[in-house]
Write a protein that holds these residues in place. Sequence first.
Motif, PDB file in Angstrom:
ATOM      1  N   ALA A 165       0.833  -1.213   0.000  1.00 38.13           N
ATOM      2  CA  ALA A 165       0.000   0.000   0.000  1.00 38.13           C
ATOM      3  C   ALA A 165       0.861   1.253   0.000  1.00 38.13           C
ATOM      4  CB  ALA A 165      -0.919  -0.009   1.223  1.00 38.13           C
ATOM      5  N   SER A 166       1.971   1.236   0.725  1.00 40.88           N
ATOM      6  CA  SER A 166       2.830   2.433   0.768  1.00 40.88           C
ATOM      7  C   SER A 166       3.515   2.671  -0.575  1.00 40.88           C
ATOM      8  CB  SER A 166       3.852   2.318   1.896  1.00 40.88           C
ATOM      9  OG  SER A 166       4.738   1.253   1.659  1.00 40.88           O
TER      10      SER A 166
ATOM     11  N   THR B 183       0.264   8.000  -3.282  1.00 46.64           N
ATOM     12  CA  THR B 183       0.549   9.164  -4.136  1.00 46.64           C
ATOM     13  C   THR B 183       0.581  10.399  -3.261  1.00 46.64           C
ATOM     14  OG1 THR B 183      -1.803   9.483  -4.585  1.00 46.64           O
ATOM     15  CG2 THR B 183      -0.569   8.112  -6.152  1.00 46.64           C
ATOM     16  N   SER B 184       0.994  11.502  -3.835  1.00 44.95           N
ATOM     17  CA  SER B 184       1.068  12.730  -3.040  1.00 44.95           C
ATOM     18  C   SER B 184      -0.334  13.156  -2.616  1.00 44.95           C
ATOM     19  CB  SER B 184       1.741  13.852  -3.845  1.00 44.95           C
ATOM     20  OG  SER B 184       0.962  14.173  -4.969  1.00 44.95           O
ATOM     21  N   GLY B 185      -0.434  13.682  -1.422  1.00 44.30           N
ATOM     22  CA  GLY B 185      -1.715  14.114  -0.901  1.00 44.30           C
ATOM     23  C   GLY B 185      -2.417  13.049  -0.073  1.00 44.30           C
ATOM     24  N   GLN B 186      -1.926  11.841  -0.100  1.00 40.58           N
ATOM     25  CA  GLN B 186      -2.537  10.778   0.704  1.00 40.58           C
ATOM     26  C   GLN B 186      -1.775  10.659   2.026  1.00 40.58           C
ATOM     27  OE1 GLN B 186      -2.264   7.355  -1.830  1.00 40.58           O
ATOM     28  NE2 GLN B 186      -4.193   7.802  -2.874  1.00 40.58           N
ATOM     29  N   ASN B 187      -2.518  10.617   3.102  1.00 42.19           N
ATOM     30  CA  ASN B 187      -1.875  10.546   4.417  1.00 42.19           C
ATOM     31  C   ASN B 187      -1.709   9.087   4.851  1.00 42.19           C
ATOM     32  OD1 ASN B 187      -4.447   9.803   5.119  1.00 42.19           O
ATOM     33  ND2 ASN B 187      -4.871  11.609   6.359  1.00 42.19           N
ATOM     34  N   ASP B 188      -1.169   8.908   6.036  1.00 49.56           N
ATOM     35  CA  ASP B 188      -0.872   7.579   6.559  1.00 49.56           C
ATOM     36  C   ASP B 188      -2.144   6.775   6.823  1.00 49.56           C
ATOM     37  OD1 ASP B 188       1.104   5.683   7.392  1.00 49.56           O
ATOM     38  OD2 ASP B 188       0.537   6.088   9.482  1.00 49.56           O
ATOM     39  N   ASP B 189      -3.208   7.457   7.229  1.00 53.79           N
ATOM     40  CA  ASP B 189      -4.467   6.751   7.486  1.00 53.79           C
ATOM     41  C   ASP B 189      -5.005   6.099   6.207  1.00 53.79           C
ATOM     42  OD1 ASP B 189      -4.445   7.462  10.152  1.00 53.79           O
ATOM     43  OD2 ASP B 189      -5.598   9.312   9.809  1.00 53.79           O
ATOM     44  N   PHE B 190      -4.835   6.795   5.090  1.00 53.69           N
ATOM     45  CA  PHE B 190      -5.272   6.232   3.811  1.00 53.69           C
ATOM     46  C   PHE B 190      -4.456   4.992   3.460  1.00 53.69           C
ATOM     47  CE2 PHE B 190      -5.079   5.845  -0.810  1.00 53.69           C
ATOM     48  CZ  PHE B 190      -6.432   5.779  -1.114  1.00 53.69           C
TER      49      PHE B 190
END
Length: 171
Positions: free
Chosen positions: A15-16, A20-27
Amino acid sequence: MNDTVNKFVGSYLTASKQQTSGQNDDFVVSLAHQIFSKDYGCKFTCEHAWRELRYDQKWIAQSTHGKAKRRKCEADSDSVGVEDKEARPISVKAAKAAKQSPVEGEETNALKEIQSIWEIKDKDHAAKEKLIIIKEKKNRTKLLERLLGKTKPLSIIEIDLKKKLINELLA
């Protein structure tokens, strides 16, 4: 539990990599849950354990496995992918073995300390013996003084004792 956490770490790495940019760790965590349930056919229920362990050395080494840092080698001028991994902690058996076998410097220090303790004890014992000998001499001289100070005639035992004490003091 260890097995499921290991599997989830793999899902989290996948998943990591898709982050993409703009996605945080929770996503990324929610995406890892989706990947885990899709791959293994069940929900991941040990998130509390993963959150507790995710920053331990073992798990950090696994999570940085895919992200190799690049640096120049001294032998080559080309960039070669070299992984910067932290050294893993020593195992329990290795730690116990290290505790049991003393280091050479510690062994000699302990030996010197024991020798110095024995030397102090020997000196103390010798001083006590000298003190006992001095006390015995004082007691014998007092006894001789009493025998010499008697005004009544001495018995045969007292005469023999007087001769013996005089010979010891003169010797």
